[in-house]
Scaffold this active site. Structure first.
Site, short mmCIF file in Angstrom:
data_model
loop_
_atom_site.label_atom_id
_atom_site.label_comp_id
_atom_site.label_asym_id
_atom_site.label_seq_id
_atom_site.Cartn_x
_atom_site.Cartn_y
_atom_site.Cartn_z
N ASP A 143 0.86 -1.18 0.00
CA ASP A 143 0.00 0.00 0.00
C ASP A 143 0.90 1.24 0.00
O ASP A 143 2.12 1.15 0.12
CB ASP A 143 -0.98 -0.02 1.19
CG ASP A 143 -2.21 0.84 0.89
OD1 ASP A 143 -2.16 1.67 -0.04
OD2 ASP A 143 -3.23 0.70 1.60
C1 NOJ Z 1 -4.08 3.95 0.04
C2 NOJ Z 1 -5.25 3.04 0.19
O1 NOJ Z 1 -5.20 2.34 1.42
C3 NOJ Z 1 -5.37 2.04 -0.93
O2 NOJ Z 1 -6.56 1.33 -0.78
C4 NOJ Z 1 -5.31 2.74 -2.25
O3 NOJ Z 1 -5.49 1.83 -3.31
C5 NOJ Z 1 -3.99 3.46 -2.35
N1 NOJ Z 1 -3.90 4.44 -1.32
C6 NOJ Z 1 -3.79 4.12 -3.71
O4 NOJ Z 1 -4.63 5.18 -3.86
#
Ligand code: NOJ
Length: 759
Positions: free
Chosen positions: A296
């Site tokens: 993430d």
């Molecule tokens: C953080 C989020 O937790 C995740 O779900 C998301 O896909 C990413 N950012 C990218 O935007």
């Protein structure tokens, strides 16, 4: 494809963890598999730096969905793409932009390997569908698959080829802002919804130009953040992990998902990004997942504040070794990974495995045939925000609405001769229905409730805001503005409510009050809305309350006093039309709650599939049982609950044993005056087991349409799959013995019969 699973352990001692052959990708190189052969040849040509480059994912500056990148980073990123040091970009969208970035990679880097383009296509692209929690309330898997299919079609037409969805995190805590993004509290419903979304996004053939590689997230237990606070610690036992958290993830592997994302949280002391057990042993080992794992946003570097890695080098070593194949926005792999390999601290075999997985997905998407296959401006113009997409969004939106209360059949509303007072800031809001994950939608483009109701021209509508919900609420990223304290509009709204036939109040949360980073310590009606509701009630009790929110709200007072309540979530582009059609009875509501509504905040975590405990009670005049002294154990509205304008009667529950388990049947009758749909739910209780089982577990459901007066026998098959569970070693076991089998229209309103499983 012949899968070679060898149990011969190639012992590589890195960080004390053993990597076995079975954890490495099983795309078989000896087989005549075009993708495998292609990837093998390409890999052989790559330098270590180029391989590490494939494992690097950067955000662009077009949309930002995490902590903002530092000044001056843009140039570095462009240079890295040209040098073959980037495998994928996120937050680049639109054919023109995608083409520019793709050209940087394809025309400049030595091997011209195309980039992946990822984006959070969560509930629509420009045509915005209901938030995923709302869609789950439809219990309509075809509708959910269609929503993902259309979202993929639009996103792919905008140049994208990878979505960061589905989010499959089970959650039992409505304080957590991201409940809006999942399918609620139940692993059975959650698994089916997750698989439907994967099928919708990926279609039948990933190389078609209208499909996206899907990404199951967040692996794992992100939804069990303590106290519902986003990014917080998750500390859960094995039984919950295996039976509640993991099944939806596994379901997406079985559905052929191409990628996974790990999560920000630590699970039982190990940050998910550095978790060998989750990523290597389970996902890539036991489950045979042969796609790739992306971190993430910044979660590799976040292992430092977690207290798990001592610095960036250490974080890189831990994450790559544990099976995080691609680094999203930590910028650490690109800095340190090659050195770590050269110094013998990370095995090159792991790098090769990660790169193989990434290149395989690119090949399956057809990017090596044509890196610009998603870049067609004509298609972009034709396919985005098409009328047929909006029509589909409307159908899904209607199905997602849950009727919570309808005293004296105040709903549906008469279509003529009614004077209506419409009250509430959210009633005239064209932005909030789009929810939180709506970066590609046009601001203020949703149909508001006011606009939807105005289409019923034979009634008169007088709209009043009452109170402003919150100032500055257009912001996606920044800290949200403070609730307003201005009560000056209330009096006018009260006056408006006095002499009308019915008052419709639209209250709840605005579009950015749920979602990432939007946990709430109170889940009541924000701001002055409760005050407004009570003041209007004092003037006119004939109120229909339409709740729009990204989570279950605590609405005890309303549930006691307001005659009709409709849970309308955030329903996307066509929200107002969907709500109006339900209020007027042009659509008979059929949604059922995918998440329990608590009576009190203190009941959280509250969920239907709880354990009985040794002191289940209730005990008369005794305190020594599992309960509260100041609140009942019962929820306000249970999982699976939802009313219709017609009524359904259940009878003749019967169970017939067969060689594989049993067939369960029940008679369902529409006893009301309107045609309608009912979600028939089957629950089991395994009464004694080697690991205690919940008092109820959903194990089947069917959405049945019946004309007024019509009846039907509904049947379910119970097999090992439904009757078994995971023990604390993670093995699926089926234990003979006594079960209760329950069928009905809500988890708290069920017919019950006993059943004994013999083996
Ligand atoms: C953080 C989020 O937790 C995740 O779900 C998301 O896909 C990413 N950012 C990218 O935007």
């Amino acid at each position: 494809m012949i899968r070679i699973i060898t149990f011969l352990t190639i012992t590589i001692l890195i960080m004390g963890c053993k990597t076995t052959q079975s954890q490495l990708t099983n795309v078989d190189e000896n087989e005549n598999n075009t993708t495998a052969m292609f990837v093998k040849d390409l890999l052989a040509k790559m330098t270590l730096e180029e391989k590490v480059g494939q494992m690097n994912l950067y955000t662009s500056f077009i949309d930002i969905t995490g902590p903002a990148p530092a000044e001056g980073e843009q140039k570095v990123k462009y240079d890295h793409i040209k040098a073959g040091k980037v495998g994928a970009m996120l937050n680049v969208r639109g054919v023109e932009n995608v083409r520019k970035f793709q050209e940087l990679a394809v025309e400049n880097s030595r091997l011209g390997i195309p980039l992946l383009f990822g984006f959070d296509v969560i509930h629509g692209y420009r045509t915005t569908f209901p938030i995923p929690l709302a869609e789950a309330a439809s219990w309509d898997l075809e509708a959910i698959e269609l929503s993902a299919r259309i979202s993929a079609t639009e996103a792919a037409a905008a140049g994208l080829n990878w979505t960061f969805a589905p989010m499959v995190d089970i959650s039992r805590d409505a304080r957590w802002g991201r409940v809006m993004e999942g399918a609620g509290e139940d692993p059975f419903l959650g698994s089916l919804v997750a698989a439907a979304r994967v099928k919708g996004f990926q279609g039948d053939d990933l190389s078609e130009n209208n499909t996206l590689a899907a990404c199951t997230k967040h692996f794992a237990a992100y939804g069990f953040a303590e106290a519902g606070k986003d990014y917080n610690t998750a500390d859960i036992g094995l039984s919950t992990l295996y039976n509640i958290v993991l099944p939806p993830f596994k379901a997406t592997v079985d559905a052929g998902v191409q990628t996974f994302m790990n999560s920000f949280n630590e699970l039982n002391g190990i940050p998910a990004t550095g978790d060998v057990f989750l990523q290597r042993d389970l996902l890539k080992g036991k489950w045979n997942f042969d796609g790739f794992m992306v971190s993430d946003w910044g979660s590799v570097t976040e292992m430092i504040p977690h207290g798990f890695a001592k610095d960036g080098v250490d974080a890189t070593k831990i994450a790559s070794t544990a099976g995080s194949d691609m680094d999203m926005e930590s910028h650490l792999y690109v800095k340190h990974l090659a050195d770590l390999v050269n110094d013998g601290k990370v095995e090159v075999q792991l790098i090769d495995d990660a790169v193989k997985r990434i290149l395989t997905v690119k090949h399956k998407l057809g990017l090596f045939d044509d890196p610009y296959r998603y870049c067609d401006t004509q298609r972009e113009k034709e396919l985005i925000y098409k009328d047929t997409h909006l029509e589909a969004a409307l159908e899904v939106a209607k199905k997602s609405i849950v009727l919570l209360k309808n005293e004296n059949n105040i709903l549906p509303l008469a279509k003529s001769g009614q004077k209506i007072a419409l009250i509430g800031d959210l009633a005239d809001d064209k932005n909030s229905p789009l929810g939180n994950w709506r970066l590609a939608s046009e601001d203020n483009s949703a149909v508001s409730v006011l606009e939807g109701l105005e289409k019923y021209e034979d009634n008169t509508i007088d709209y009043n805001q009452g109170v402003q919900l919150q100032e500055g609420r257009e912001q996606f990223i920044f800290e949200l503005a403070i609730n307003t304290t201005d009560e000056s509009g209330i009096e006018e709204a009260v006056e408006a409510a006095k002499n009308v036939d019915v008052v419709i109040m639209v209250l709840g949360e605005h579009g950015y009050q749920a979602g990432e980073g939007r946990s709430r310590a109170n889940i009541d009606l924000p701001g002055l809305q409760q005050t407004l509701l009570e003041k209007i009630y004092a003037a006119n009790k004939n109120i229909v309350l339409v709740l729009t929110s990204g989570r279950p709200l605590a609405i005890n007072w309303a549930a006691e006093n307001i005659p009709a309540i409709v849970q309308a979530w955030q329903l996307g582009s066509t929200a107002g039309d969907a709500i109006a059609q339900v209020l007027y009875g042009d659509y008979n509501p059929s949604g059922k709650l995918p998440m329990t509504f608590p009576k009190s905040l203190g009941q959280i975590p509250i969920y239907y599939n709880y354990k009985n405990t040794g002191r289940p009670g209730p005990l008369e005049e005794m305190v020594f049982w599992s309960h509260y002294i100041d609140e009942s154990n019962a929820p306000l509205y249970p999982f699976g609950y939802g009313l219709s304008y017609t009524a359904f009667d259940y009878s003749n529950l019967s169970i017939e044993k067969n060689e594989v388990g049993a067939t369960v049947s029940v008679q369902l009758k529409n006893t009301g005056a309107m045609d309608g749909e009912e979600v028939v739910q089957l629950y089991i209780r395994d009464k004694f087991a080697s690991v205690t089982r919940p008092v109820k577990e959903l194990k089947g459901f069917q959405k049945i349409a019946l004309k007024a007066g019509e009846s039907k026998t509904v049947t379910f098959n119970l097999t090992d799959k439904e009757l078994g569970f995971y023990n604390n070693q993670g093995e699926f076991v089926v234990e003979p013995g006594a079960f209760d089998i329950m069928v009905g229209g809500s988890s708290m309103d069920l017919l019950k019969e006993a059943f004994v499983l013999e083996r």
